[in-house]
Design an enzyme around this catalytic site. Sequence first.
Site, PDB file in Angstrom:
ATOM      1  CD1 TRP A  32      -1.054   2.408   2.142  1.00 46.95           C
ATOM      2  CD2 TRP A  32      -2.870   1.710   1.022  1.00 46.95           C
ATOM      3  NE1 TRP A  32      -1.968   3.440   2.132  1.00 46.95           N
ATOM      4  CE2 TRP A  32      -3.087   3.038   1.456  1.00 46.95           C
ATOM      5  CE3 TRP A  32      -3.878   1.062   0.304  1.00 46.95           C
ATOM      6  CZ2 TRP A  32      -4.265   3.731   1.198  1.00 46.95           C
ATOM      7  CZ3 TRP A  32      -5.060   1.760   0.043  1.00 46.95           C
ATOM      8  CH2 TRP A  32      -5.235   3.063   0.488  1.00 46.95           C
ATOM      9  CG  MET A  33       2.438   5.300  -1.997  1.00 43.98           C
ATOM     10  SD  MET A  33       3.549   5.602  -3.383  1.00 43.98           S
ATOM     11  CE  MET A  33       2.395   5.503  -4.746  1.00 43.98           C
ATOM     12  CG  ASN A  34      -1.767   6.872   2.263  1.00 37.32           C
ATOM     13  OD1 ASN A  34      -1.189   5.933   2.777  1.00 37.32           O
ATOM     14  ND2 ASN A  34      -2.160   7.906   2.967  1.00 37.32           N
ATOM     15  CG  ASP A  35      -1.239  11.265   2.048  1.00 39.29           C
ATOM     16  OD1 ASP A  35      -2.142  10.605   1.541  1.00 39.29           O
ATOM     17  OD2 ASP A  35      -1.372  11.877   3.125  1.00 39.29           O
ATOM     18  CD  GLN A  51       1.706   8.992   5.274  1.00 38.24           C
ATOM     19  OE1 GLN A  51       0.763   8.748   6.010  1.00 38.24           O
ATOM     20  NE2 GLN A  51       2.921   9.263   5.749  1.00 38.24           N
TER      21      GLN A  51
HETATM   22  N1  DQQ Z   1      -3.133  10.544   4.924  1.00 35.19           N
HETATM   23  C1  DQQ Z   1      -4.045  11.648   5.014  1.00 35.19           C
HETATM   24  C2  DQQ Z   1      -3.295  12.612   5.863  1.00 35.19           C
HETATM   25  C3  DQQ Z   1      -2.620  11.735   6.866  1.00 35.19           C
HETATM   26  C4  DQQ Z   1      -2.205  10.567   6.024  1.00 35.19           C
HETATM   27  C5  DQQ Z   1      -4.426  12.150   3.643  1.00 35.19           C
HETATM   28  C6  DQQ Z   1      -2.288   9.268   6.755  1.00 35.19           C
HETATM   29  O1  DQQ Z   1      -4.114  13.552   6.502  1.00 35.19           O
HETATM   30  O2  DQQ Z   1      -1.514  12.371   7.463  1.00 35.19           O
HETATM   31  O3  DQQ Z   1      -4.622  11.107   2.715  1.00 35.19           O
HETATM   32  O4  DQQ Z   1      -1.846   8.206   5.940  1.00 35.19           O
END
Ligand code: DQQ
Length: 485
Positions: A32-35, A51
């Site tokens: 998984w990857m997010n920000d 992230q």
């Molecule tokens: N993702 C959110 C942020 C938080 C992070 C936005 C947590 O607010 O810091 O996608 O993974």
Amino acid sequence: MKVFFWDPRSDRQQLSEDPHRPVYHFLPPCNWMNDPNGLFYWQGRYHLFYQFNPTSPLWGKIHWGHASSPDLVHWEDHPVALQPDKGTSDANGCWSGCIVDKNATPTAVYTGFVTPHQTPVMMAQTKDNNLILWEKSPYNPVVDKPPADVRETDFRDPYVWKEEDLWKMLIGAGMLNGECAVLLYESTDLVNWSYMGPLFSDSIKDTHTMWECPNFFRLGDNYVLLVSLFPDIQGVYYYIGKYNGETFQPESQGYFETGRTLYAPHVRWLQADLGDRCIMFGWLREDRNEEAIERAGWAGVQSFPRELLINPQGALVSRPVAELALLRQESQSLGGIQIKPGERYQLPFTENCLEIEALIEAKGGLVGLEFLATPDREEVTRLWIDFDRNQAVLDTSRASRSLDSYHRKGTINFRNPSPKQIKMHLLIDRSVIEVWFNDEVALTGRAYPTRGDAKEIAITTKSEQAGIPYLKVWEIGTIWPVEKG
Ligand code: DQQ
């Protein structure tokens, strides 16, 4: 500090055959990857942190993943940079933040996650020129809790910059009075912070409770505040205005992007060989269910790196960075195409890792581009340009036979009144679609065709007089050394 090592090459190699996995958009070796976080140029290399859940393709205990690049497009994986530490203020996650240069020491300022009610500001530093080994600050947390008029569950994502000798920090927040806000802090050492009050607050829609991932940066004579609308991923919004060191007065505002794909963009001015540029990466979310994500073993992609600008009409716009040219392979140019209503003009290539630039003309009605399309059109993604409504629609309602992927129609309105000619710039990278119109508005989406022959491209129209005076297509190569190239 412990370093979380694994062999990224073997994960990348194993997943590279996945027909939905992009080849020229950044994503981790697996899981998984997010920000995007901590975008930073250091000692001749671009560094991107993100992230990352190293143990699952679903969102979970978040670490900071890390990669670096000599040119912003070809990447090398590095070990996890920041990981949660038991019993500390980031025990359950190292959430979003940024990196600044503190007296020649790269310094990360990020969100520690303990519980939804406890998201303090944390700091870590590195003396390592490759930014591999990080030490968390003994002064953590550097801000332990939100001010009294802020909801304690809605306080995160520090964005730090320097003004002469003073460090400034914005934190995304939701106020008890229902407004969304960016909170301003000041410090001389990044450790002791004074709260100065909200730099700016607003309530653009009742449904937003906070602004996540604020970015605040200068563009020309103006300052831009870019925020992600929370909850439910409701798009990315901008304000352009004047900032005098203490207050921000917006003069214009609008959606940077609507839709559910692009979220939590991270913007930094990067000083490198190509001069100073304002660069953005944004998280492109998956558009399929958890079962499909678990089967795939990965989730989340970064947008192609974009340069941000204010256009002559005063709107915030983006474009893919010029280094896209480094990835271009075979190309073909076409011109003078005329299409009659009901006709389909098949383009002479079948591919799903492409860049297309085209001028599209019509006096009214619709002109459509079909791509990721099977010969029988059982699966097809359509991009409609609607010359009557002055808008474009990215339609994935028939993109996939699979019930695991979601089907959407994403719409964007053009800003200039009733154009007769539209410039389109489209990136297709397997399941990723990014498209710009007239160098101003952009649409981003995801499509997951199941058939291997979903690679045809064609133009159709429902307009009496439609034409494509210019169209150029490039095959785009991989950004990874181990995959197809
Ligand atoms: N993702 C959110 C942020 C938080 C992070 C936005 C947590 O607010 O810091 O996608 O993974």
